[in-house]
Design a protein around this motif. Sequence first.
Motif, PDB file in Angstrom:
ATOM      1  N   THR A  28     143.087 -47.691  37.717  1.00 43.55           N
ATOM      2  CA  THR A  28     141.827 -47.134  37.241  1.00 43.55           C
ATOM      3  C   THR A  28     141.707 -47.315  35.733  1.00 43.55           C
ATOM      4  O   THR A  28     140.650 -47.672  35.220  1.00 43.55           O
ATOM      5  CB  THR A  28     141.738 -45.643  37.616  1.00 43.55           C
ATOM      6  OG1 THR A  28     141.748 -45.544  39.034  1.00 43.55           O
ATOM      7  CG2 THR A  28     140.477 -45.016  37.078  1.00 43.55           C
ATOM      8  N   THR A  29     142.801 -47.085  35.038  1.00 44.31           N
ATOM      9  CA  THR A  29     142.779 -47.223  33.584  1.00 44.31           C
ATOM     10  C   THR A  29     142.398 -48.644  33.180  1.00 44.31           C
ATOM     11  O   THR A  29     141.567 -48.848  32.292  1.00 44.31           O
ATOM     12  CB  THR A  29     144.154 -46.852  33.012  1.00 44.31           C
ATOM     13  OG1 THR A  29     144.513 -45.555  33.492  1.00 44.31           O
ATOM     14  CG2 THR A  29     144.134 -46.844  31.502  1.00 44.31           C
ATOM     15  N   SER A  68     149.829 -45.061  43.605  1.00 49.25           N
ATOM     16  CA  SER A  68     149.073 -44.092  42.814  1.00 49.25           C
ATOM     17  C   SER A  68     149.699 -43.908  41.435  1.00 49.25           C
ATOM     18  O   SER A  68     150.920 -43.813  41.310  1.00 49.25           O
ATOM     19  CB  SER A  68     149.052 -42.754  43.566  1.00 49.25           C
ATOM     20  OG  SER A  68     148.244 -41.860  42.878  1.00 49.25           O
TER      21      SER A  68
END
Lengths: 365, 271
Positions: free
Chosen positions: A45-46, A40
């Motif tokens: 995601t970026t 995480s």
Amino acid sequence: MSDAIISFQGVSKHFGSVKAVEDASFDIQRGEFFSLLGPSGCGKTTLLRMVAGFEIPSAGEIMIDGQPMSATPPNHRPVNMVFQNYAIFPHLDVRNNIAFGMRKAGLTRAELDKRIDEALELIKLPGYGKRGAEELSGGQRQRVALARALIKQPKVLLLDEPLGALDKKLREQMQIELRQLQQQIGITFLFVTHDQEEALTLSDRIAVMSEGAVIEIASPAQLYESPGSRFVADFIGSMNFFEGEVTSSTGNTMTVQTGALGTVSVSDSRAQMTSGQKAWVAIRPEKMQPVFSDPGTGINTVTGTMGPSAYLGDRSHFYVHLPQREEPALVALQNLERSMNHLHKPNQTVWLQWTSDAVVVLPRD
Amino acid sequence: MNANRPWWRPDGFTVYAVIYLTFIYLPVLFLPLFSFNKSKYIAFPLKGFTLQWYQKMINTPDLLEALMNSVKVGVAVAILSTMFGLLAAKAVTRYRIPGRGAVMGFIMVPLVIPGIILAISLLILISQLDIPLSLWTVGFAHMLLCTPFAMLVLISRMEGFDRCLEEAALDLGENAWMTFWRVTFPIVLPGIVASLLLTFTISFDEFVLAFFLTSTDPTLPIYIWSSLRFPTKIPAVLALGASIFVISFFVVAFAEWFRRRGVKTDSTSGF
Ligand SMILES: Nc1ncnc2c1ncn2[C@@H]1O[C@H](COP(=O)(O)OP(=O)(O)OP(=O)(O)O)[C@@H](O)[C@H]1O
Ligand SMILES: [Mg+2]
């Protein structure tokens, strides 16, 4: 140029002082199922959102099908996204959700209807067209999100942890369906997950990320069987690490002197190391075979005593205390028979054996 | 309520509820009652049924003009303050604004300032600026009063709005403008309707600001207040009141129906 559909060229993204992605350079091949895997906050995601166009790279360029994307807004990029929470439009029914992106496709009403029916067929929800978004289960919403993106026939489908919200059974089923779907339609999938098992199951290739950097890109089998670094070996599956030093190295056969395992010989090593170099000897839990009576040979064998154990159904894990090693070694054993008497005798002497093919040697610094 | 109790022996709560509702609604019901009463004095006993006051209402240009003034101001105020409220709500819920708390507090201040204070300060300001008093000044004051209400309604609507939905629309090929019309607007629409109705109502029956800031064009509350001095005008006002009562009943019922419809469609996205 090769057949790269996406090419990251020195891509970085900084949020103030946070380096979310740092100098990513790699290609994704046409038709590949490519996963971004990492803990995480590592920037998966970026990276994905930069491909979609929701984030602008601080440096570098992303090429999609040979075209630089830095000046292209999200609505003009030939990629579509399946959001983590699916982002199904709550005010539209399933049909209209799927048709949402087709406004400018220049289809007649009948053609569009046919395409939607095909899409519903593809996601195995025929007859669900009139359902409202609130009348769908998690798995069904996920399928609608898929259909809504796929009907646009994107060059790349972006998926951000699309299975994260589903329960285990459904997740496993959707993994299989997703993989079949991808092979059936042949669209490149760029898939984000923090679940290593999921990445191994689905992907052609996996990029392992850590703290914004891409550490290693390889096939699932290669990542698992001969990882290139201690981080990858540790992150994917479980691994026993033993400190050692290379004593001889000829071709791709090496011997490593370790405290806990004695002299270990390694064949087919990916890492080429020279005599005198510090090394980790790494062995997967399932590749250490426990024997409960003295096997008589000292080669690739270590003696220990049984520690705590855990029964996991299909297999059992147990810890074996080794002399000269503080941490016990983790051993996994398939439960091939229903009786598991060996598990219930703590402090029993146990011999662990392995083949030289099972050993991975990694540089240690 | 205890279901086994016969209706002629109600328990304490029922009695309380009945008395409460009577106190609230009985006076309101006098309005339509006396508007059909033949006598021009508002007193029992009733003298008989008539529609003449409604006729008179239609034939009183002053009254109709006051009504139109209020409607004009109300509609303009409702639209503008809802628009401002929408923009402000979007800014507050979407972007990280430095000093967001202070800005919010500043916008919300008119909610807690006593109307009379607001009215006097506005009057001083407007006369200092040499702006003539008119319906425009009333409208301006009402906007000041209504915008925070619109914001409150719309912020609560926008806060539950999932940002990903807009990104999804963008991702599916729509530009920012079409994304607003196809996604943001329909989802926020129930909030917009609620805000329009609320701000219109506030403006429509606002008295103090209108009293201070209007000149020769009275709004309806001002007209009614001034008619109280002329007993002959009162029955027509009653007829008007009764008409407004009926119209607002339908408007509120519609708004409630609309709101529920809205609630149903987004019950899954966390509103
Ligand atoms: N809009 C933003 N503003 C500031 N920091 C951000 C923003 N988006 C991401 N970050 C930071 O960038 C880093 C990477 O975030 P990212 O969301 O890409 O991680 P991730 O790998 O997707 O993690 P997860 O598995 O939890 O989703 C994190 O440290 C995060 O706090
Ligand atoms: Mg993420």
